[in-house]
Design an enzyme around this catalytic site. Structure first.
Site, PDB file in Angstrom:
ATOM      1  N   ASP A 131       0.868  -1.171   0.000  1.00  0.00           N
ATOM      2  CA  ASP A 131       0.000   0.000   0.000  1.00  0.00           C
ATOM      3  C   ASP A 131       0.916   1.235   0.000  1.00  0.00           C
ATOM      4  OD1 ASP A 131      -2.120   1.740   0.043  1.00  0.00           O
ATOM      5  OD2 ASP A 131      -3.188   0.743   1.667  1.00  0.00           O
TER       6      ASP A 131
HETATM    7  C1  BGC Z   1      -5.093   3.155   0.393  1.00  0.00           C
HETATM    8  C2  BGC Z   1      -5.330   2.121  -0.681  1.00  0.00           C
HETATM    9  C3  BGC Z   1      -5.220   2.743  -2.051  1.00  0.00           C
HETATM   10  C4  BGC Z   1      -3.863   3.414  -2.179  1.00  0.00           C
HETATM   11  C5  BGC Z   1      -3.626   4.045  -3.530  1.00  0.00           C
HETATM   12  C6  BGC Z   1      -3.836   3.959   0.139  1.00  0.00           C
HETATM   13  O1  BGC Z   1      -3.718   5.031   1.012  1.00  0.00           O
HETATM   14  O2  BGC Z   1      -4.988   2.512   1.642  1.00  0.00           O
HETATM   15  O3  BGC Z   1      -6.580   1.505  -0.486  1.00  0.00           O
HETATM   16  O4  BGC Z   1      -5.395   1.786  -3.054  1.00  0.00           O
HETATM   17  O5  BGC Z   1      -3.767   4.426  -1.185  1.00  0.00           O
HETATM   18  O6  BGC Z   1      -4.322   5.207  -3.682  1.00  0.00           O
END
Ligand code: BGC
Length: 746
Positions: free
Chosen positions: A293
């Site tokens: 993530d």
């Molecule tokens: C979130 C994810 C997301 C990623 C990309 C993160 O902060 O937890 O769910 O896919 O950002 O935007």
């Protein structure tokens, strides 16, 4: 000269050769730096002009620098812009990767299209997953996946960071609405269906798309309820409750998985070999790409503090089993990974394992043959046909929680209706976070065609005068006076209450109550003695117990998306008969919540009003239980029959129930089947959903529904190592209020 033509003889460019051979051929030609680059994902802000998320325009020099010198394999995100703009940007970016780099490896673009193509102007916006859960209709998850694919795939959005497969167990958690609810079986069915709809073959583009199950694993149950805070979870609980939705999606062919940003049992998931390799790869058989993530490798040292520096953080994540780092706003990962290989801490063979998976994904999607967006079907984006599909999902997701004296549907003869509350005139509140932009957008950016609740009610009740007043209560003493005047002459009052959009940790709260100014407003409405309808537009169940007794009717509308206002108005007018059921337990208290499938000992409390005794009563802690939802008609459940009350391990028995529409209008009922394992060496949930089915019945009509019980699938449970346990003993099957008992002999 086109670089590709120089290497054409190379078998990785030959589509008649098997994917595995193409991967090996390409891998054998790659330098260490090129391998590290493939394992890196950077944000749009690294290649656009303004360095902000909403700027979907390529600065070719920045892109060239990153692609030619650092060989970056993937980019992500942006915000809602018109499709033509996305096309131009992705085309330009891809052309640098394919035409101007040594090996011409296409990039894979990733994006958060969370409920429809939510980072695209003009797209079809579906209800959030929590609403899809309430429909108990997997077709809506499939259509959400499919239409998201049809509207974003042609733009070169090859990789979508959805579906969320986390369980909604802590109502404080600000990502509650991104989930399909609290039940593993419901999530498994919904997630699988989304993946099939999204990854399936689509005519509008020659390549395929990849879905992402997230966030692996245990992310959703932090003790405090705050996002990305620590979780303690036994492995048995992981196997029994958190694993099944991921397993179902993996078994359906889901190509990628994103890791939980938090720590589980003291180890950040990104550094957990036990979870990423032991569980996900070895036990669950996942062969696809594991992506981190956002910035989560860096966070091992600057947030979790399990590593002393970035190099050590990278080592921990690589050893745990990640394939790609969503770094995503620096080259720190590349630098660290190169250091680690050069100083011998990480072998090149280890890199090869991850690069193989990433290249395989790109080959399987067909990106080497079709690297450029097809651009097909742009005219169809947000078409009326698709909006109708989103509307149907929103309609079926409305949950009628209370309807004293059948106040709803409102009488057609109503002359004056007052609509109050912060969501009376808001579009953004209906769509929630992850819409147009990360935290939702400014009100003026929502499409004109989208309706607010007030506008939708005006359309739906054309003969009534509809007056709206956004906020009343102590904070708004002036409007409170106006309110009293208008309320006096109104025939009924709608209160559109709830939450404004939020996403992730931005939505952390310290009090689950509906905010006091809104409670005050509801009290004011109830004080008028006029029929009241509370519509809850929110991403999580805010506690409202003190106003429930005096409010005549209550609709849980969740986050129903762009067609949501119409769905709400249709329930209020009676154009549709509500059929949604809660996919979570609605808590009664701000500090006590237990899921419906809790352990037997979880619902004990001391009640001195009941003969000073210990009481077991889950309903005393919940406002409304999982699966609760009223209709404008009544359904009777009768004649629950089992084909046998005894069975052996390899037998099956069939349960049968008759469901009758006992009212006088047509209605749809989600029939939920629950099983209880009466005794287990590892304490068993008091009941578990094992099957659900929707049935639409005319007045007086009866349907006979069946469910076949298979011991290994329905009566076993996982032990601490995940292996299946099947124990002799009594089980109870329950559907509606009917129960029947049977015995499993081993
Ligand atoms: C979130 C994810 C997301 C990623 C990309 C993160 O902060 O937890 O769910 O896919 O950002 O935007």
């Amino acid at each position: 000269m086109n670089i590709n033509s120089m290497v054409y003889a190379q078998s990785y460019l030959d589509s008649s050769v098997s994917v595995d051979e193409r991967v090996e051929d390409l891998l054998s030609r790659m330098t260490l730096e090129e391998k590290v680059g493939q394992m890196t994902q950077l944000n749009i802000t690294m290649v656009n002009h303004e360095g902000v998320q909403r700027d979907v325009s390529l600065d070719p020099e920045k892109a060239r620098y990153l692609l030619q010198n650092h060989h970056i394999g993937s980019f992500l995100n942006g915000e809602a812009v018109p499709p033509e703009q996305w096309l131009e940007y992705i085309n330009e970016l891809q052309s640098i990767a394919v035409e101007e780099t040594r090996l011409g490896i296409p990039i894979i673009y990733g994006i958060d299209h969370m409920h429809g193509a939510s980072y695209l102007e003009g797209s079809t916006i579906f209800p959030h997953n929590i609403n899809l859960g309430a429909t108990f209709n997997i077709e809506h998850a499939r259509q959400t996946g499919k239409i998201t694919a049809l509207e974003s795939g042609p733009l070169g959005h090859f990789w979508n960071f959805a579906p969320v497969l986390d369980l909604a167990k802590n109502p404080y958690w600000p990502r509650f609405y991104e989930t399909f609810g609290e039940d593993p079986h419901l999530l498994s069915e919904m997630g699988r269906s989304y993946v099939k709809g999204f990854q399936g073959d689509h005519d509008l583009f020659p390549y395929k798309l990849a879905a992402t199950g997230k966030h692996f694993i245990g992310y959703s149950v932090p003790r405090s309820g705050w996002d990305r805070t620590p979780v303690d979870l036994s492995m048995q609980t992981i196997h029994e409750f958190h694993r099944p939705p991921f397993q179902a999606a993996i078994d359906a062919g889901m190509k990628t998985i994103m890791v939980n940003s938090g720590e589980v049992n003291g180890i950040p998931a990104h550094a957990s070999k036990e979870l990423l390799t032991g569980l996900l790869r070895d036990k669950m058989g996942f062969e696809g790409v594991i992506v981190t993530d956002w910035a989560d490798i860096g966070k091992l040292y600057n947030f979790h503090k399990t590593a002393r520096d970035y190099d050590e953080a990278t080592l921990q994540a690589i050893e745990a089993g990640i394939d790609m780092s969503m770094t995503p706003t620096s080259l720190r990962f590349n630098e660290s990974l190169l250091n680690l290989v050069e100083n011998g801490s990480v072998t090149e063979e280890r890199l090869d394992e991850s690069v193989r998976r990433i290249l395989k994904l790109k080959f399987e999607l067909g990106l080497f043959e079709h690297p450029y967006p097809s651009g097909q079907g742009i005219d169809e984006i947000g078409s009326n046909d698709r909006k109708d599909i989103a509307l149907k999902a929103a309609q079926e997701s409305m949950v009628l929680l209370k309807n004293s004296e059948n106040i709803l549907p409102l009488s057609k003869s109503i002359e004056k209706l007052l609509v109050v509350g912060p969501s009376a005139e808001s579009k953004r509140n209906l769509a929630g976070g992850w819409t147009l932009a990360w935290q939702g957008a400014a009100e003026e950016n929502y499409p004109e065609s989208m309706k607010t609740i007030t506008e939708a009610l005006r359309n739906e009740l054309p003969n009534a005068e509809i007056i709206s007043m956004e906020s009343i209560g102590k904070k708004y003493s002036k409007t409170r006076r106006e309110f009293n005047e208008v309320a006096e002459s109104a025939d009924a009052i709608i209160i559109a209450a709830g939450e404004e959009p939020y996403t992730e940790f931005v939505g952390n709260i310290t009090d689950l109550s509906l905010p006091e100014d809104q409670l005050e407003m509801i009290r004011a409405v109830n004080g008028t003695g006029k029929p009241s309808v509370l519509v809850l537009v929110a991403g999580r169940p805010r506690v409202i117990n003190e106003v429930v007794p005096d409010t005549d009717s209550i609709i849980w509308a969740g986050l129903p998306g762009f067609e949501g206002a119409e769905a709400i108005a249709h329930v209020i007018s009676g154009k549709i008969n509500p059929s949604g059921k809660l996919p979570f337990s609605y808590p009664q208290f701000v500090g006590h919540f237990i899921p419906y499938n809790h352990k037997p000992s979880a619902a004990y409390y001391f009640d001195d009003t009941v003969a000073n005794d210990i009481v077991v009563d889950v309903e005393a802690t919940q406002m409304w239980e999982f699966g609760f939802g009223l209709s404008y008609t009544r359904f009777n459940y009768e004649n629950l029959e089992l084909s046998s009350t005894e069975l052996k391990e390899n037998d099956r028995i069939t349960a049968k129930i008759s469901v009758t529409n006992a009212g006088d209008i047509v209605g749809t009922e989600s029939v939920l089947w629950f099983l209880t394992d009466e005794v287990g060496r590892i304490s068993r949930p008091v009941k578990e959903l094992v099957h659900f089915e929707r049935v639409t019945l005319e007045p007086g009509e009866t349907a006979e529904l069946t469910f076949t019980i298979e011991p290994e699938i329905h009566l076993s449970y996982p032990g601490f190592d995940g292996e299946s346990i099947l124990e002799e003993g009594y089980f109870t099957i329950q559907v509606g209020e009917k129960k029947s008992r049977f015995y499993l002999e081993k």
